[in-house]
Design an enzyme around this catalytic site. Sequence first.
Site, PDB file in Angstrom:
ATOM      1  N   HIS A  86      -8.972 -32.495   7.612  1.00  0.00           N
ATOM      2  CA  HIS A  86      -8.690 -32.378   6.180  1.00  0.00           C
ATOM      3  C   HIS A  86      -9.965 -32.708   5.406  1.00  0.00           C
ATOM      4  O   HIS A  86     -10.682 -33.651   5.745  1.00  0.00           O
ATOM      5  CB  HIS A  86      -7.567 -33.335   5.799  1.00  0.00           C
ATOM      6  CG  HIS A  86      -7.311 -33.375   4.325  1.00  0.00           C
ATOM      7  ND1 HIS A  86      -7.119 -32.228   3.596  1.00  0.00           N
ATOM      8  CD2 HIS A  86      -7.250 -34.412   3.445  1.00  0.00           C
ATOM      9  CE1 HIS A  86      -6.933 -32.560   2.322  1.00  0.00           C
ATOM     10  NE2 HIS A  86      -7.013 -33.868   2.216  1.00  0.00           N
TER      11      HIS A  86
ATOM     12  N   ASN B 270     -11.472 -30.965  -2.333  1.00  0.00           N
ATOM     13  CA  ASN B 270     -10.200 -31.216  -1.648  1.00  0.00           C
ATOM     14  C   ASN B 270      -9.133 -30.288  -2.246  1.00  0.00           C
ATOM     15  O   ASN B 270      -8.703 -30.489  -3.385  1.00  0.00           O
ATOM     16  CB  ASN B 270      -9.806 -32.686  -1.817  1.00  0.00           C
ATOM     17  CG  ASN B 270      -8.510 -33.032  -1.102  1.00  0.00           C
ATOM     18  OD1 ASN B 270      -7.800 -32.152  -0.617  1.00  0.00           O
ATOM     19  ND2 ASN B 270      -8.192 -34.316  -1.051  1.00  0.00           N
TER      20      ASN B 270
ATOM     21  N   CYS C  72      -1.495 -33.653   1.248  1.00  0.00           N
ATOM     22  CA  CYS C  72      -2.614 -33.041   1.988  1.00  0.00           C
ATOM     23  C   CYS C  72      -2.234 -32.699   3.428  1.00  0.00           C
ATOM     24  O   CYS C  72      -2.953 -31.957   4.096  1.00  0.00           O
ATOM     25  CB  CYS C  72      -3.823 -33.955   1.957  1.00  0.00           C
ATOM     26  SG  CYS C  72      -4.472 -34.142   0.289  1.00  0.00           S
TER      27      CYS C  72
HETATM   28  N1  COA Z   1     -19.017 -40.979 -10.949  1.00  0.00           N
HETATM   29  C1  COA Z   1     -19.722 -42.091 -11.050  1.00  0.00           C
HETATM   30  N2  COA Z   1     -19.237 -43.302 -10.779  1.00  0.00           N
HETATM   31  C2  COA Z   1     -17.961 -43.384 -10.392  1.00  0.00           C
HETATM   32  C3  COA Z   1     -17.137 -42.236 -10.253  1.00  0.00           C
HETATM   33  C4  COA Z   1     -17.718 -40.999 -10.570  1.00  0.00           C
HETATM   34  N3  COA Z   1     -17.045 -39.846 -10.485  1.00  0.00           N
HETATM   35  N4  COA Z   1     -15.934 -42.618  -9.841  1.00  0.00           N
HETATM   36  C5  COA Z   1     -15.978 -43.949  -9.712  1.00  0.00           C
HETATM   37  N5  COA Z   1     -17.199 -44.421 -10.048  1.00  0.00           N
HETATM   38  C6  COA Z   1     -17.689 -45.788 -10.044  1.00  0.00           C
HETATM   39  C7  COA Z   1     -16.547 -46.780 -10.113  1.00  0.00           C
HETATM   40  O1  COA Z   1     -16.153 -46.994 -11.443  1.00  0.00           O
HETATM   41  C8  COA Z   1     -17.188 -48.001  -9.492  1.00  0.00           C
HETATM   42  O2  COA Z   1     -17.968 -48.647 -10.439  1.00  0.00           O
HETATM   43  P1  COA Z   1     -17.967 -50.254 -10.491  1.00  0.00           P
HETATM   44  O3  COA Z   1     -18.541 -50.681  -9.185  1.00  0.00           O
HETATM   45  O4  COA Z   1     -18.825 -50.532 -11.667  1.00  0.00           O
HETATM   46  O5  COA Z   1     -16.553 -50.658 -10.655  1.00  0.00           O
HETATM   47  C9  COA Z   1     -18.119 -47.407  -8.440  1.00  0.00           C
HETATM   48  O6  COA Z   1     -18.336 -46.047  -8.829  1.00  0.00           O
HETATM   49  C10 COA Z   1     -17.535 -47.423  -7.047  1.00  0.00           C
HETATM   50  O7  COA Z   1     -16.190 -46.910  -7.123  1.00  0.00           O
HETATM   51  P2  COA Z   1     -15.289 -46.795  -5.889  1.00  0.00           P
HETATM   52  O8  COA Z   1     -13.913 -46.351  -6.295  1.00  0.00           O
HETATM   53  O9  COA Z   1     -15.427 -48.037  -5.050  1.00  0.00           O
HETATM   54  O10 COA Z   1     -16.035 -45.591  -5.139  1.00  0.00           O
HETATM   55  P3  COA Z   1     -15.815 -45.094  -3.723  1.00  0.00           P
HETATM   56  O11 COA Z   1     -17.041 -45.185  -2.960  1.00  0.00           O
HETATM   57  O12 COA Z   1     -14.554 -45.660  -3.129  1.00  0.00           O
HETATM   58  O13 COA Z   1     -15.552 -43.544  -3.994  1.00  0.00           O
HETATM   59  C11 COA Z   1     -13.719 -42.021  -4.042  1.00  0.00           C
HETATM   60  C12 COA Z   1     -14.450 -43.125  -4.787  1.00  0.00           C
HETATM   61  C13 COA Z   1     -12.507 -41.622  -4.876  1.00  0.00           C
HETATM   62  C14 COA Z   1     -14.659 -40.858  -3.871  1.00  0.00           C
HETATM   63  C15 COA Z   1     -13.283 -42.565  -2.668  1.00  0.00           C
HETATM   64  O14 COA Z   1     -12.623 -43.789  -2.837  1.00  0.00           O
HETATM   65  C16 COA Z   1     -12.418 -41.631  -1.917  1.00  0.00           C
HETATM   66  O15 COA Z   1     -12.836 -40.574  -1.499  1.00  0.00           O
HETATM   67  N6  COA Z   1     -11.156 -42.030  -1.649  1.00  0.00           N
HETATM   68  C17 COA Z   1     -10.256 -41.237  -0.885  1.00  0.00           C
HETATM   69  C18 COA Z   1      -9.813 -40.093  -1.738  1.00  0.00           C
HETATM   70  C19 COA Z   1      -8.948 -39.177  -0.969  1.00  0.00           C
HETATM   71  O16 COA Z   1      -9.182 -38.924   0.168  1.00  0.00           O
HETATM   72  N7  COA Z   1      -7.947 -38.663  -1.674  1.00  0.00           N
HETATM   73  C20 COA Z   1      -7.099 -37.665  -1.223  1.00  0.00           C
HETATM   74  C21 COA Z   1      -6.297 -38.110  -0.092  1.00  0.00           C
HETATM   75  S1  COA Z   1      -5.896 -36.746   0.748  1.00  0.00           S
END
Ligand code: COA
Length: 331
Positions: free
Chosen positions: A257, A287, A116
């Site tokens: 970003h 993204n 990214c």
């Molecule tokens: N829809 C519904 N529920 C979802 C889901 C989706 N698409 N993806 C994950 N969940 C669930 C998980 O299974 C988890 O359930 P649990 O509590 O029963 O285990 C719950 O939602 C929370 O998951 P979590 O991973 O803690 O969510 P989060 O708030 O961290 O959001 C992301 C997930 C991926 C959106 C977030 O972590 C993120 O944006 N990370 C950075 C990603 C990024 O920037 N990537 C590129 C780098 S450049």
Amino acid sequence: MTGLNACITSVAAYVPEHKLTNAMLENMVETTDEWILSRTGIKERRILKEKHLATSDMAAEAVNRLLTKRNIDPKSIDLLICGTVTPDMPFPATANLITAKCALTNAFGFDLGAACSGFLFALETGRRYIESGAYKKVIVVGADTMSSIINYEDRNTCIIFGDGAGAVLLEPTTDKSLGIQDSILRTDGEGAKFLHQKAGGSLNPASQQTIDEDMHYVYQEGKHVFKFAVTEMANVCEEIMKKNQLTNEDLDWLVPHQANLRIIEATRQQVNLDPAKVMINIEKYGNTTAATLPLCLSDWESKLKKGDKLVLTTFGGGFTWGAIYLVWAYS
Ligand code: COA
């Protein structure tokens, strides 16, 4: 030192027509529009549907638009650098394919892989070629076809990423108050384990096993990536502003970003910036990896004025992150 600064003098972008909305994703994986919007800020992303097209085609469209809008002779371009993690193929470089598609017959080109942060790192690289006096016209591209490496059965990743391409032209100026002023770029390979694509490289060349085990898709431990991103992107913005004695009043635009709206908001809060000064288009593109910054610059180009102070900042796989402070050179 030659007394030259590198300025962005033109911006253009391209996104595919096809929209993948949250409602469509609700029918593909167990998720909801409400969850995606509240956790990421994304409503829809663009997807390159046509199987015969790839990253170089989106990038070539952006580059052709860039040249046309400024009426620039393709033969006058010296160098093209393409930030991407989804090259058309491992080699030749996507930059080579773009130069051919855009008839940049006097340019050489190469790809730069920093996930990214690909566009940010490529911009810094292009800047140095201009400042050295070696070249007068450098195109910097950020382009990714993330849909080619996303598992649309994995709700942790498929809701986040989209496809797109953007390009900027860099040219020299002797006015040191304009153009790229400063940069802070960082990498930490310890972060590789949290965000990567396991197969397709020399460690795990393509085989039946890598296909059976879904190793050609993006692997992400979202929570770890989130924690690191939210801290480091905000810190590096604060650092570059302090280093250049820029207050929140001085700064006209933050160009972050577009990975997650919550990461952008945390960065904005840490530098205490007016929300109206933050470029955000994650809701419509998701993204797009290396393309997010030039897509923002393109969407906001008509609002940018000569003399505006911008901080561009990224965080991505690697880990890679950083910030560039620049003064906009045209209205
Ligand atoms: N829809 C519904 N529920 C979802 C889901 C989706 N698409 N993806 C994950 N969940 C669930 C998980 O299974 C988890 O359930 P649990 O509590 O029963 O285990 C719950 O939602 C929370 O998951 P979590 O991973 O803690 O969510 P989060 O708030 O961290 O959001 C992301 C997930 C991926 C959106 C977030 O972590 C993120 O944006 N990370 C950075 C990603 C990024 O920037 N990537 C590129 C780098 S450049």
